[in-house]
Motif scaffolding. Structure first.
Motif, PDB file in Angstrom:
ATOM      1  N   UNK A 336      15.909  19.490 -72.288  1.00  0.00           N
ATOM      2  CA  UNK A 336      16.940  20.517 -72.465  1.00  0.00           C
ATOM      3  C   UNK A 336      18.247  20.085 -71.813  1.00  0.00           C
ATOM      4  N   UNK A 337      19.364  20.249 -72.544  1.00  0.00           N
ATOM      5  CA  UNK A 337      20.699  20.004 -72.009  1.00  0.00           C
ATOM      6  C   UNK A 337      21.221  21.331 -71.463  1.00  0.00           C
ATOM      7  N   UNK A 338      21.642  21.353 -70.210  1.00  0.00           N
ATOM      8  CA  UNK A 338      22.092  22.606 -69.584  1.00  0.00           C
ATOM      9  C   UNK A 338      23.390  22.375 -68.812  1.00  0.00           C
ATOM     10  N   UNK A 339      24.247  23.419 -68.712  1.00  0.00           N
ATOM     11  CA  UNK A 339      25.571  23.236 -68.104  1.00  0.00           C
ATOM     12  C   UNK A 339      25.707  23.661 -66.651  1.00  0.00           C
ATOM     13  N   UNK A 340      24.651  24.011 -65.942  1.00  0.00           N
ATOM     14  CA  UNK A 340      24.806  24.438 -64.561  1.00  0.00           C
ATOM     15  C   UNK A 340      23.561  24.178 -63.737  1.00  0.00           C
ATOM     16  N   UNK A 341      23.730  24.119 -62.407  1.00  0.00           N
ATOM     17  CA  UNK A 341      22.602  23.813 -61.527  1.00  0.00           C
ATOM     18  C   UNK A 341      21.525  24.885 -61.596  1.00  0.00           C
ATOM     19  N   UNK A 342      21.947  26.157 -61.666  1.00  0.00           N
ATOM     20  CA  UNK A 342      20.976  27.225 -61.741  1.00  0.00           C
ATOM     21  C   UNK A 342      20.154  27.156 -63.013  1.00  0.00           C
ATOM     22  N   UNK A 343      20.822  26.906 -64.141  1.00  0.00           N
ATOM     23  CA  UNK A 343      20.114  26.752 -65.405  1.00  0.00           C
ATOM     24  C   UNK A 343      19.211  25.529 -65.374  1.00  0.00           C
ATOM     25  N   UNK A 344      19.682  24.467 -64.719  1.00  0.00           N
ATOM     26  CA  UNK A 344      18.861  23.263 -64.611  1.00  0.00           C
ATOM     27  C   UNK A 344      17.578  23.572 -63.855  1.00  0.00           C
ATOM     28  N   UNK A 345      17.690  24.303 -62.758  1.00  0.00           N
ATOM     29  CA  UNK A 345      16.507  24.662 -61.994  1.00  0.00           C
ATOM     30  C   UNK A 345      15.574  25.574 -62.768  1.00  0.00           C
ATOM     31  N   UNK A 346      16.159  26.511 -63.523  1.00  0.00           N
ATOM     32  CA  UNK A 346      15.361  27.429 -64.328  1.00  0.00           C
ATOM     33  C   UNK A 346      14.549  26.675 -65.378  1.00  0.00           C
ATOM     34  N   UNK A 347      15.229  25.778 -66.106  1.00  0.00           N
ATOM     35  CA  UNK A 347      14.549  25.038 -67.174  1.00  0.00           C
ATOM     36  C   UNK A 347      13.544  24.040 -66.603  1.00  0.00           C
ATOM     37  N   UNK A 348      13.904  23.400 -65.500  1.00  0.00           N
ATOM     38  CA  UNK A 348      12.962  22.474 -64.867  1.00  0.00           C
ATOM     39  C   UNK A 348      11.729  23.228 -64.375  1.00  0.00           C
ATOM     40  N   UNK A 349      11.933  24.437 -63.849  1.00  0.00           N
ATOM     41  CA  UNK A 349      10.807  25.237 -63.403  1.00  0.00           C
ATOM     42  C   UNK A 349       9.890  25.635 -64.537  1.00  0.00           C
ATOM     43  N   UNK A 350      10.461  25.699 -65.765  1.00  0.00           N
ATOM     44  CA  UNK A 350       9.651  26.018 -66.940  1.00  0.00           C
ATOM     45  C   UNK A 350       8.994  24.773 -67.528  1.00  0.00           C
ATOM     46  N   UNK A 351       9.195  23.629 -66.858  1.00  0.00           N
ATOM     47  CA  UNK A 351       8.532  22.402 -67.281  1.00  0.00           C
ATOM     48  C   UNK A 351       9.362  21.464 -68.105  1.00  0.00           C
ATOM     49  N   UNK A 352      10.651  21.751 -68.300  1.00  0.00           N
ATOM     50  CA  UNK A 352      11.496  20.902 -69.142  1.00  0.00           C
ATOM     51  C   UNK A 352      12.081  19.740 -68.337  1.00  0.00           C
ATOM     52  N   UNK A 353      12.313  18.639 -69.021  1.00  0.00           N
ATOM     53  CA  UNK A 353      13.112  17.542 -68.471  1.00  0.00           C
ATOM     54  C   UNK A 353      14.569  17.880 -68.761  1.00  0.00           C
ATOM     55  N   UNK A 354      15.394  17.902 -67.721  1.00  0.00           N
ATOM     56  CA  UNK A 354      16.735  18.472 -67.825  1.00  0.00           C
ATOM     57  C   UNK A 354      17.811  17.392 -67.846  1.00  0.00           C
ATOM     58  N   UNK A 355      18.832  17.588 -68.688  1.00  0.00           N
ATOM     59  CA  UNK A 355      20.056  16.788 -68.671  1.00  0.00           C
ATOM     60  C   UNK A 355      21.175  17.748 -68.282  1.00  0.00           C
ATOM     61  N   UNK A 356      21.653  17.661 -67.052  1.00  0.00           N
ATOM     62  CA  UNK A 356      22.692  18.561 -66.563  1.00  0.00           C
ATOM     63  C   UNK A 356      24.067  17.998 -66.897  1.00  0.00           C
ATOM     64  N   UNK A 357      24.970  18.844 -67.397  1.00  0.00           N
ATOM     65  CA  UNK A 357      26.304  18.397 -67.803  1.00  0.00           C
ATOM     66  C   UNK A 357      27.354  19.312 -67.191  1.00  0.00           C
ATOM     67  N   UNK A 358      28.590  18.793 -67.164  1.00  0.00           N
ATOM     68  CA  UNK A 358      29.741  19.555 -66.690  1.00  0.00           C
ATOM     69  C   UNK A 358      30.689  19.787 -67.843  1.00  0.00           C
ATOM     70  N   UNK A 359      31.581  20.804 -67.752  1.00  0.00           N
ATOM     71  CA  UNK A 359      32.528  21.069 -68.845  1.00  0.00           C
ATOM     72  C   UNK A 359      33.373  19.846 -69.155  1.00  0.00           C
ATOM     73  N   UNK A 360      33.540  19.553 -70.438  1.00  0.00           N
ATOM     74  CA  UNK A 360      34.350  18.416 -70.852  1.00  0.00           C
ATOM     75  C   UNK A 360      33.682  17.076 -70.686  1.00  0.00           C
ATOM     76  N   UNK A 361      32.411  17.053 -70.266  1.00  0.00           N
ATOM     77  CA  UNK A 361      31.698  15.798 -70.069  1.00  0.00           C
ATOM     78  C   UNK A 361      30.376  15.825 -70.838  1.00  0.00           C
TER      79      UNK A 361
END
Length: 549
Positions: A336-361
């Motif tokens: 899952x591609x996610x735009x924030x640390x909180x969302x990254x933690x949420x998705x990782x907690x659900x078992x997903x491998x996370x790609x964290x991104x910042x605006x414009x990147x």
């Protein structure tokens, strides 16, 4: 009918180039043997041009908000093209292409919108493009994209007539030069292929010829032999060109904010550290690309020179090098591609491998492929969670499939759709059934976001001023307000008027909990049967994300 070399022609050129590279991407990836046979040159060129297209479209969109008669001029369009390519450049060839476009933009922007001999103008632009690209490459190698670009510029110098004639001559010469690359570069000759970067440049020049020629369709690149990527008269021996051969272990790429003097020192240091060094850009913003064994040292050199950002590190040939024993693959995973640390933690907690991104990147396809590899699964469900990542995610999925991974791409357009898909994910059921269930959950989730306007502009909901709160429903501005909570309440009422059972609120960075508490009370008061769940997402771009299931 031939058209003028103006802003509209630049936009058409970029669009045609993107389309052509999209069609040729797999072919170009397949012949990528130099400088590293990592099979991504076509994808990198596509993503570089895609970033240029976005930047040019943004300029036209900004003018559209000022009124139907407002149009960008040539200088504004070419500067946007060059800047977009620079910040989105991927890989060795993509970085060189970005510098070629920047060199052309320098000449075209300086000329302005006044009447010029457009044939002479394009000749100067092509010549400056080549000079600029050679300046950016620490150790130029013939038989590469540089050689093809130089041949195009030479032919342009000799061509008589208008810009269309110059573009056609440059394209024809580039095709001829491409066919000669296996005789100039030994690694290409051994593999029996033409240079992948040069092959991509031929597509870009074909698009320029098509845009200026008025046909709207670029001339297809001529296949050098029976197979689209095979070079005539060359043996099909790929020995010595694989990714596992001796060479630097890492590709390091980053954008760098720095002055010219610091960049000059950086070039010298990176030239000692590694190879395939390309440093392009100017006016304080640079794109740095190098192959090294010590990735940390390459990044540290950037920190000493200025402010590196969008740092990307790729390990070459990881599968072929000695490494510790790894566990067996799991059956299924979610990326899952996610735009924030909180969302990254949420998705990782659900078992997903996370790609964290910042605006414009936005992530490159290579980053998504790396995430699929990290998931270490036979089957992967990919959630891009952003409508603008559809092409990038599709390219990553195709690459992962060539590596034996079964990948399903669910076209989630917002993180809240990704959350809904993850909520129904069940690794124990059949893959197709799981994908169908996740796709249905995502599709049944309407999404909205609350953001702050950066400038005055026209929207589908009327004129907004800088600082106004914009409520976007399914990607379109539907509400304009002055207060975040009040605007969000209006958005919720509009969305819930069509029904809904669950509201998901994702708070952005710096948004107080009181906003969510007030919205929960608002939903309870007006929609008794609707539940609300709140997450602190930490995303930077949107103050609030809303999902309605």
């Amino acid at each position: 009918m031939p058209r003028s070399l103006d802003a509209a022609a630049v936009r058409t050129w970029c669009a045609l180039a993107l389309d052509a590279l999209g069609r040729a991407r797999e072919e170009i990836d397949a012949i990528n043997v130099y400088p590293v046979a990592d099979g991504d040159t076509g994808t990198n060129l596509y993503l570089t041009v895609e970033s240029a297209v976005r930047a040019v479209d943004a300029v036209f969109d900004a003018h559209a908000t000022a009124g139907p008669a407002s149009r960008p001029g040539l200088p504004e369009a070419v500067r946007a093209m060059a800047h977009g390519a620079l910040i989105g450049a991927r890989g060795n060839s993509g970085t060189i292409l970005a510098q070629l476009l920047r060199g052309m933009a320098e000449v075209l922007a300086a000329a302005g919108d006044e009447d010029h001999d457009q044939g002479a103008l394009l000749r100067r632009a092509l010549r400056r493009a080549v000079a600029s690209a050679y300046e950016g490459v620490a150790r130029p190698v013939e038989g590469t994209i540089l050689t093809v670009a130089a041949a195009a510029a030479d032919a342009g110098d000799r061509a008589a007539g208008d810009a269309t004639a110059v573009a056609r001559a440059a394209h024809a010469a580039a095709r001829t030069a491409l066919e000669a690359t296996p005789r100039q570069l030994e690694v290409l000759g051994r593999a029996g292929v033409v240079d992948a970067g040069g092959r991509g440049l031929v597509e870009v020049l074909a698009a320029l010829s098509g845009a200026l020629g008025g046909s709207g369709v670029p001339v297809p690149a001529k296949a050098p032999a029976a197979h689209p990527w095979k070079a005539e008269g060359c043996p099909a021996d790929t020995g010595g060109t694989g990714p596992g051969d001796a060479g630097p272990a890492f590709e390091v790429i980053y954008l760098l904010d720095a002055d010219d003097a610091a960049v000059a020192r950086l070039r010298a240091r990176l030239d000692v550290l590694g190879e395939s060094l390309v440093v392009v850009g100017g006016d304080g913003l640079w794109n740095v690309h190098v192959h090294v064994d010590d990735a940390g040292a390459a990044v540290e050199a950037g920190i000493e020179a200025g402010r590196p950002h969008r740092v990307r590190i790729t390990h070459f040939g990881a599968a072929d090098r000695e490494r510790p024993r790894v566990p067996e693959r799991v059956q299924r995973a979610v990326v899952a591609v996610v735009p924030g640390e909180g969302l990254a933690g949420l998705c990782a907690g659900a078992g997903a491998t996370v790609v964290a991104v910042r605006p414009g990147e936005p992530p490159a396809s290579g980053e998504l492929v790396q995430a699929v590899r990290r998931a270490h699964a036979h089957e992967v469900v990919l959630l891009p969670n952003d409508a603008d990542l559809r092409h990038t995610a599709a390219a990553a999925a195709e690459q992962a499939r060539t590596e034996g991974v079964r990948v399903a791409l669910i076209p989630t357009r917002s993180p809240v759709q990704g959350i809904a898909a993850l909520a129904v994910h069940e690794p124990g059921r059949r893959f197709d059934e799981d994908v169908v269930a996740m796709t249905a959950a995502a599709g049944a989730t309407r999404y909205a976001e609350l953001a702050v306007a950066e400038r005055r502009s026209w929207t589908m909901a009327g004129v907004c001023q800088a600082g106004d709160v914009l409520g976007l429903i399914d990607g379109d501005v539907a509400v304009i307000g002055e207060d975040l909570a009040a605007t969000a309440a209006t958005v919720l009422d509009r969305m819930l008027a069509a029904g809904g059972e669950m509201v998901t609120l994702v708070l952005g960075a710096g948004v107080p909990d009181a906003v969510a508490e007030g919205l929960e009370r608002h939903v309870r008061a007006g929609h008794l049967a609707v539940d609300t769940v709140v997450y602190r997402g930490g995303q930077q771009g949107a103050a609030l994300l809303i999902g309605i299931e």
